[in-house]
Design a protein around this motif. Structure first.
Motif, PDB file in Angstrom:
ATOM      1  N   VAL A 136       0.964  -1.071  -0.014  1.00 27.44           N
ATOM      2  CA  VAL A 136      -0.100   0.071  -0.472  1.00 27.44           C
ATOM      3  C   VAL A 136       1.042   1.486   0.039  1.00 27.44           C
ATOM      4  O   VAL A 136       0.550   2.564  -0.770  1.00 27.44           O
ATOM      5  CB  VAL A 136      -1.261   0.223   1.262  1.00 27.44           C
ATOM      6  CG1 VAL A 136      -1.701   1.354   0.853  1.00 27.44           C
ATOM      7  CG2 VAL A 136      -1.858  -0.793   0.623  1.00 27.44           C
ATOM      8  N   SER A 137       2.399   1.491   0.980  1.00 31.27           N
ATOM      9  CA  SER A 137       3.085   2.503   0.872  1.00 31.27           C
ATOM     10  C   SER A 137       3.466   2.970  -0.541  1.00 31.27           C
ATOM     11  O   SER A 137       3.501   3.776  -1.028  1.00 31.27           O
ATOM     12  CB  SER A 137       3.802   2.370   2.052  1.00 31.27           C
ATOM     13  OG  SER A 137       4.999   2.916   1.748  1.00 31.27           O
ATOM     14  N   GLU A 138       4.305   1.740  -1.210  1.00 32.61           N
ATOM     15  CA  GLU A 138       4.358   1.978  -3.139  1.00 32.61           C
ATOM     16  C   GLU A 138       3.452   2.216  -3.536  1.00 32.61           C
ATOM     17  O   GLU A 138       4.004   3.240  -4.587  1.00 32.61           O
ATOM     18  CB  GLU A 138       4.926   0.532  -3.182  1.00 32.61           C
ATOM     19  CG  GLU A 138       6.161  -0.294  -1.959  1.00 32.61           C
ATOM     20  CD  GLU A 138       6.743  -1.742  -2.914  1.00 32.61           C
ATOM     21  OE1 GLU A 138       6.781  -1.853  -4.028  1.00 32.61           O
ATOM     22  OE2 GLU A 138       7.865  -1.579  -2.214  1.00 32.61           O
ATOM     23  N   ALA A 139       2.527   1.569  -3.766  1.00 31.10           N
ATOM     24  CA  ALA A 139       1.242   2.481  -4.327  1.00 31.10           C
ATOM     25  C   ALA A 139       0.886   4.402  -4.006  1.00 31.10           C
ATOM     26  O   ALA A 139       1.079   4.820  -5.186  1.00 31.10           O
ATOM     27  CB  ALA A 139      -0.155   2.041  -4.148  1.00 31.10           C
ATOM     28  N   ARG A 140       0.914   4.464  -2.729  1.00 33.82           N
ATOM     29  CA  ARG A 140       0.819   5.875  -2.085  1.00 33.82           C
ATOM     30  C   ARG A 140       2.432   6.987  -2.553  1.00 33.82           C
ATOM     31  O   ARG A 140       2.100   7.709  -3.393  1.00 33.82           O
ATOM     32  CB  ARG A 140       0.882   6.204  -0.705  1.00 33.82           C
ATOM     33  CG  ARG A 140      -0.862   4.704  -0.082  1.00 33.82           C
ATOM     34  CD  ARG A 140      -0.843   5.850   1.531  1.00 33.82           C
ATOM     35  NE  ARG A 140      -2.047   5.236   1.916  1.00 33.82           N
ATOM     36  CZ  ARG A 140      -2.489   4.830   3.658  1.00 33.82           C
ATOM     37  NH1 ARG A 140      -1.193   4.813   3.870  1.00 33.82           N
ATOM     38  NH2 ARG A 140      -2.913   4.417   3.135  1.00 33.82           N
ATOM     39  N   PHE A 141       3.410   5.679  -2.292  1.00 35.67           N
ATOM     40  CA  PHE A 141       4.354   6.814  -3.175  1.00 35.67           C
ATOM     41  C   PHE A 141       4.210   6.774  -4.309  1.00 35.67           C
ATOM     42  O   PHE A 141       5.145   7.929  -5.314  1.00 35.67           O
ATOM     43  CB  PHE A 141       5.924   6.455  -2.629  1.00 35.67           C
ATOM     44  CG  PHE A 141       7.039   6.690  -3.230  1.00 35.67           C
ATOM     45  CD1 PHE A 141       7.540   7.513  -2.128  1.00 35.67           C
ATOM     46  CD2 PHE A 141       7.918   6.246  -4.297  1.00 35.67           C
ATOM     47  CE1 PHE A 141       8.847   8.014  -3.424  1.00 35.67           C
ATOM     48  CE2 PHE A 141       8.614   6.729  -4.876  1.00 35.67           C
ATOM     49  CZ  PHE A 141       9.305   7.864  -3.999  1.00 35.67           C
ATOM     50  N   ARG A 142       4.034   5.924  -5.373  1.00 37.54           N
ATOM     51  CA  ARG A 142       4.163   6.331  -6.901  1.00 37.54           C
ATOM     52  C   ARG A 142       2.658   6.846  -6.970  1.00 37.54           C
ATOM     53  O   ARG A 142       2.792   7.854  -7.716  1.00 37.54           O
ATOM     54  CB  ARG A 142       3.865   4.759  -7.403  1.00 37.54           C
ATOM     55  CG  ARG A 142       3.935   4.900  -8.234  1.00 37.54           C
ATOM     56  CD  ARG A 142       3.287   3.499  -9.019  1.00 37.54           C
ATOM     57  NE  ARG A 142       4.604   3.032  -8.999  1.00 37.54           N
ATOM     58  CZ  ARG A 142       5.939   2.772  -9.586  1.00 37.54           C
ATOM     59  NH1 ARG A 142       5.994   2.906 -10.837  1.00 37.54           N
ATOM     60  NH2 ARG A 142       6.775   1.804  -9.278  1.00 37.54           N
ATOM     61  N   SER A 143       2.038   7.346  -6.222  1.00 36.75           N
ATOM     62  CA  SER A 143       0.892   8.130  -7.022  1.00 36.75           C
ATOM     63  C   SER A 143       1.943   8.928  -6.782  1.00 36.75           C
ATOM     64  O   SER A 143       1.250  10.561  -6.980  1.00 36.75           O
ATOM     65  CB  SER A 143      -1.142   7.641  -5.605  1.00 36.75           C
ATOM     66  OG  SER A 143      -1.807   8.912  -6.055  1.00 36.75           O
ATOM     67  N   PHE A 144       1.939   9.492  -5.461  1.00 34.11           N
ATOM     68  CA  PHE A 144       2.149  10.762  -4.909  1.00 34.11           C
ATOM     69  C   PHE A 144       3.635  11.258  -5.582  1.00 34.11           C
ATOM     70  O   PHE A 144       4.415  12.669  -5.705  1.00 34.11           O
ATOM     71  CB  PHE A 144       3.115  10.795  -3.398  1.00 34.11           C
ATOM     72  CG  PHE A 144       4.246  12.112  -3.374  1.00 34.11           C
ATOM     73  CD1 PHE A 144       3.726  12.982  -3.540  1.00 34.11           C
ATOM     74  CD2 PHE A 144       5.403  11.852  -2.873  1.00 34.11           C
ATOM     75  CE1 PHE A 144       5.035  14.128  -2.713  1.00 34.11           C
ATOM     76  CE2 PHE A 144       6.150  12.973  -2.852  1.00 34.11           C
ATOM     77  CZ  PHE A 144       6.105  13.887  -2.422  1.00 34.11           C
TER      78      PHE A 144
ATOM     79  N   LYS B 132       1.573  13.075  -9.520  1.00 34.51           N
ATOM     80  CA  LYS B 132       0.924  13.094  -9.847  1.00 34.51           C
ATOM     81  C   LYS B 132       1.891  14.702  -9.407  1.00 34.51           C
ATOM     82  O   LYS B 132       1.114  15.558  -9.007  1.00 34.51           O
ATOM     83  CB  LYS B 132      -0.059  12.884  -8.330  1.00 34.51           C
ATOM     84  CG  LYS B 132      -0.697  11.731 -10.179  1.00 34.51           C
ATOM     85  CD  LYS B 132      -1.818  11.501  -9.250  1.00 34.51           C
ATOM     86  CE  LYS B 132      -2.987  10.190  -9.978  1.00 34.51           C
ATOM     87  NZ  LYS B 132      -4.245   9.776  -8.789  1.00 34.51           N
ATOM     88  N   ASN B 133       3.244  14.485  -7.995  1.00 36.72           N
ATOM     89  CA  ASN B 133       3.233  15.949  -7.594  1.00 36.72           C
ATOM     90  C   ASN B 133       3.532  17.390  -9.134  1.00 36.72           C
ATOM     91  O   ASN B 133       3.732  17.324  -9.759  1.00 36.72           O
ATOM     92  CB  ASN B 133       4.772  15.676  -7.286  1.00 36.72           C
ATOM     93  CG  ASN B 133       4.884  16.627  -5.236  1.00 36.72           C
ATOM     94  OD1 ASN B 133       4.583  17.577  -5.759  1.00 36.72           O
ATOM     95  ND2 ASN B 133       4.662  16.019  -4.867  1.00 36.72           N
TER      96      ASN B 133
END
Length: 815
Positions: free
Chosen positions: A350-358, A361-362
């Motif tokens: 889940v953390s890897e998915a959040r980091f990839r999204s951050f 999209k940053n």
């Protein structure tokens, strides 16, 4: 036949270690006690030996001192007897009495040889065997000349002697007529008194630290010598001889050997006893511990063994119970660990998915760079848009393709980031169309899929860099203007300390630039700290952009006073907070002289103008009135017969005379109001306002707290003229609707102010003398106030009115 030898191995068991530890500690304790005993012995032996030798030296020395003192006293008593003095004067008596006496005296045991000498030092009776005649003659001559007895040591080889020479005086006149000498055999006295010494002890008789007699005859080793100074009965003789007693045998060996032997014996006995006791105690202590260790070894090999229950409340029992609880907890922890691994695995995904999204999209420019090769591993959409490359191409580029920094420097940055956990730097990056932009890069090492990479955040700072360069250029222009300005300029801190000064100010005041830096600005002016505080208070009383300009007197480095125009401007930071001052100092020495010349010329012209005006008034008004009065009187004289016409002429002449008196009073009041001398300054000001200002329809107010107090006449006239000139200027130029005159005492002395609400004026043009045509009225006020020890300030701004302030540092008179 060869025998195989097996090397000895130390028993590694805990019981053996406990036994060896106890034995070692015991041996160390015994060794420490033995060492302590040895140290005590080392301190005790010198003390005891020295004390014993000192006692022995004291006993023998006292005995020798008594013997020598007795012989010298007998010799002295003989020198005082009439027998000796008579023998020197009467040869018959000498043969009849003195010689038999000396012969009988010499036959006694341990007799002291005696010699009588006349006033020239020649032998008369007796002799001193073994004494050098020349040496004796020298001592005798000294005794005869000084009339004082003398004791000396004769060091003739093999026969040292203590020689005493005493003057012989004539019984009736105390004149010295000869000397009596005697020699005490030091060897005999020393041998007799030291004969009782032990065989292992020796003694030396010392003369000035040199042994002249010693026992035994050989010179053995000396241990712990003790010295005793012989007391011969006089201060001079007491320092001649001393006795040294010492041990001849080594006093260290036997006491130390005894104590070492005792320590070894105690070590053997205690070692054997402790070895046995430690073995018994160690076996008892480790019996349960060995059982516990065997169970643990079996568990470590994978066997399922229960820890034996041990309810004993000691440490081993506690260890057994703890191991039992630990094994139970370990089984439970293993189950929980499996659950946690599953949870962490899910959370990591889940953390890897959040980091990839951050990351994707940053809106900031984000790059992930390989620290070894410099390759760009990942880039977000904002990075692709900023650099102008497609996202797929940018993710396969090398950092050197977009950075103008040298590759070696980039590699150093990467190593520094990995070593310190982060880095921050500025660089120039190239965009796809060739434009170069200034960027700020933040680097952080992170781990992705067991690989250490650099996470980079890139901010465009081109506008900020251009602004900083523009600011630097502006600062350089200011620096050039500051350095090459023809006026003196100083940058001053809030506390009044000069932080920088331009060359013009240094030349003006005769200082080097480093001498002005750090100097208080108040030191550069005659009024010093008082003037600086006054100026700062005046600025604080003004608005936020207050600028104060006034004439002051500066002090050069050589003490010379320089008139200057001092302008102080408060500077603020971007938030409006005061951060210091800019002081502009202009030398007006030449301009001052020109002004004084012009002022003198103007005063002369004004005086001539006043004289002309007064002449016109006298001619046009008083002269006409006098002419009319003359005609009236002549007409009355010619018409004396007609009483009615005479009365009419006299009435007309009376009216002309009254008008003439009013004109004279008006001229006198303008020249100098009578109220100022009769009633004081306040009354004169009220009269001037009532008679001159208010009749013009002007709203004017007088505020004062002087009451009936009188000031020095010159000061009252000065204040009146300042008010008169200031009000005249306001009426002519200010277009004011309200005037205010204030005269009061404050903490600094007398303060006079004239204030209006008119259009204001340009101070620099009319008062600072920076214009081409200075105002003579304002300059005259300034000079008049300065002549009375005061200071004049004019505060004005366009549209905000004008205030003329004169201050005088005088004490308030007692009421």
């Amino acid at each position: 036949m060869e025998l195989s030898r097996t090397p000895l191995r130390r028993d590694p068991s805990l019981a053996a270690r406990i036994k060896r530890t106890a034995f070692t500690l015991t041996m160390l304790t015994v060794a420490a006690l033995a060492g302590l005993l040895l140290v005590v012995t080392l301190f005790e032996i010198p003390t005891n030996e020295t004390k014993a030798n000192q006692n022995t030296a004291g006993v023998i020395g006292e005995a020798m001192s008594a013997d020598l003192r007795n012989e010298l006293e007998n010799l002295h008593a003989l020198s005082l007897s009439s027998l000796v003095s008579t023998a020197l004067l009467d040869s018959t008596g000498r043969e009849a009495y003195l010689k038999p006496f000396l012969q009988a005296r010499g036959q006694r045991a341990r007799a002291v040889p005696t010699l009588l000498l006349d006033y020239q030092g020649r032998p008369v009776v007796g002799n001193l065997p073994g004494i050098d005649p020349t040496w004796l003659s020298t001592i005798t001559a000294n005794v005869l000349s000084t009339k004082q007895a003398q004791v000396a040591v004769s060091r003739q080889p093999g026969r040292p002697a203590l020689v005493g020479v005493y003057p012989v005086a004539f019984p009736y006149t105390d004149d010295v007529i000869g000397a009596l000498a005697g020699a005490v055999d030091l060897t005999a006295v020393f041998q007799r008194r030291s004969s009782g010494l032990a065989e292992d002890m020796g003694a030396d008789l010392l003369y000035q630290a040199t042994a002249i007699v010693f026992r035994p005859d050989e010179r053995p080793a000396q241990y712990f010598p003790a010295r005793f100074a012989l007391n011969l009965g006089s201060d001079e003789a007491d320092e001649l001889l001393s006795l040294s007693v010492y041990s001849m045998q080594n006093p260290w060996f036997l006491p130390i050997a005894k104590r070492v032997l005792l320590a070894v014996l105690l070590a053997v006995l205690f070692g054997a006893l402790i070895w046995q006791l430690a073995d018994l105690a160690a076996r008892r202590i480790t019996r349960r511990l060995n059982a516990l260790a065997a169970a643990c070894a079996a568990i470590s090999e994978g066997q399922r063994v229960l820890i034996p229950q041990d309810p004993t409340p000691d440490e081993i029992g506690m260890l057994a119970r703890t191991l039992h609880r630990a094994l139970t907890a370990q089984e439970q922890a293993a189950e929980r660990l499996e659950q946690m691994v599953e949870q962490k695995t899910h959370a990591l995904s889940v953390s890897e998915a959040r980091f990839r999204s951050f990351f994707e999209k940053n809106s900031s420019v984000l790059l992930i760079v390989d620290p070894q090769s410099g390759g760009i591993l990942q880039a977000n959409r904002a990075a692709a848009a900023y650099y102008g490359y497609p996202l797929e191409r940018l993710a396969n580029m090398v950092i050197t393709e977009i950075s103008s920094t040298e590759p070696a420097r980039l590699a150093e940055y990467a190593r520094y980031t990995l070593r310190n956990g982060g880095n921050h730097l500025t660089a120039i990056h190239r965009l796809a169309w060739g434009e170069e932009r200034h960027v700020e890069v933040y680097l952080t090492p992170i781990e992705i899929q067991d690989r250490l990479v650099l996470f980079s955040i890139v901010h465009d700072i081109t506008e900020r860099v251009l602004a900083e360069k523009a600011l630097q250029a502006s600062e350089e222009r200011f620096r050039q203007a500051f350095v090459y300005a023809p006026l003196g300029i100083a940058v001053v801190a809030l506390d009044g300390e000069v932080s920088d000064a331009n060359p013009a100010l240094c030349r003006m005041l005769g200082y080097a630039q480093h001498e002005l830096a750090g100097t208080s600005l108040a030191r550069l002016f005659v009024d010093g700290e008082t003037g600086w505080q006054r100026i700062v208070l005046a600025l604080e009383a003004g608005d936020t952009a207050a600028v104060l300009s006034e004439e002051r007197t500066a002090l050069r480095h050589d003490g010379q006073a320089v008139p200057v125009i001092f302008t102080l401007t408060r500077i603020r930071d971007s938030r409006g907070r005061p951060i210091g001052f800019i002081a502009r100092i202009e030398d007006i020495s030449q301009r001052k002289q020109a002004q004084l010349h012009e002022l003198a010329t103007g005063i002369l012209a004004a005086q001539e103008q006043d004289r002309a005006k007064l002449s016109h008034e006298l001619h046009d008004e008083i002269g006409q009135s006098l002419t009319a009065l003359k005609i009236t009187l002549k007409r009355a004289q010619s018409d004396l017969a007609d009483q009615r016409r005479v009365n009419s002429c006299l009435d007309h002449g009376h009216r002309v005379l009254e008008q003439l008196m009013d004109d004279v009073r008006s001229i006198a009041h303008r020249l100098r109001p009578a109220e100022i001398d009769q009633l004081g300054l306040v009354a004169a000001l009220r009269s001037h306002l009532d008679k001159t200002i208010r009749p013009l329809g002007q709203n004017v107010t007088l505020i004062e707290n002087l009451g009936d107090a009188r000031l020095p006449p010159n000061l009252e006239l000065c204040c009146f003229r300042v008010v008169q000139e200031a009000l005249t200027n306001s009426l002519r130029h200010a277009q004011a609707s309200k005037l205010e005159v204030a005269l009061h005492w404050d903490a600094d002395g007398l303060r006079l102010s004239v204030k209006d609400d008119g259009i204001g004026l340009d101070i620099s043009r009319y008062y600072s003398a920076q214009g081409n045509v200075p105002s003579l009225g304002l300059v005259g006020m300034r000079e008049r106030v300065a002549a009375n020890g005061g200071q004049l300030q004019i505060r004005s701004a366009k549209g905000e009115g004008t205030e003329v302030v004169a201050t005088f540092d005088i004490e308030r008179p007692a009421t």
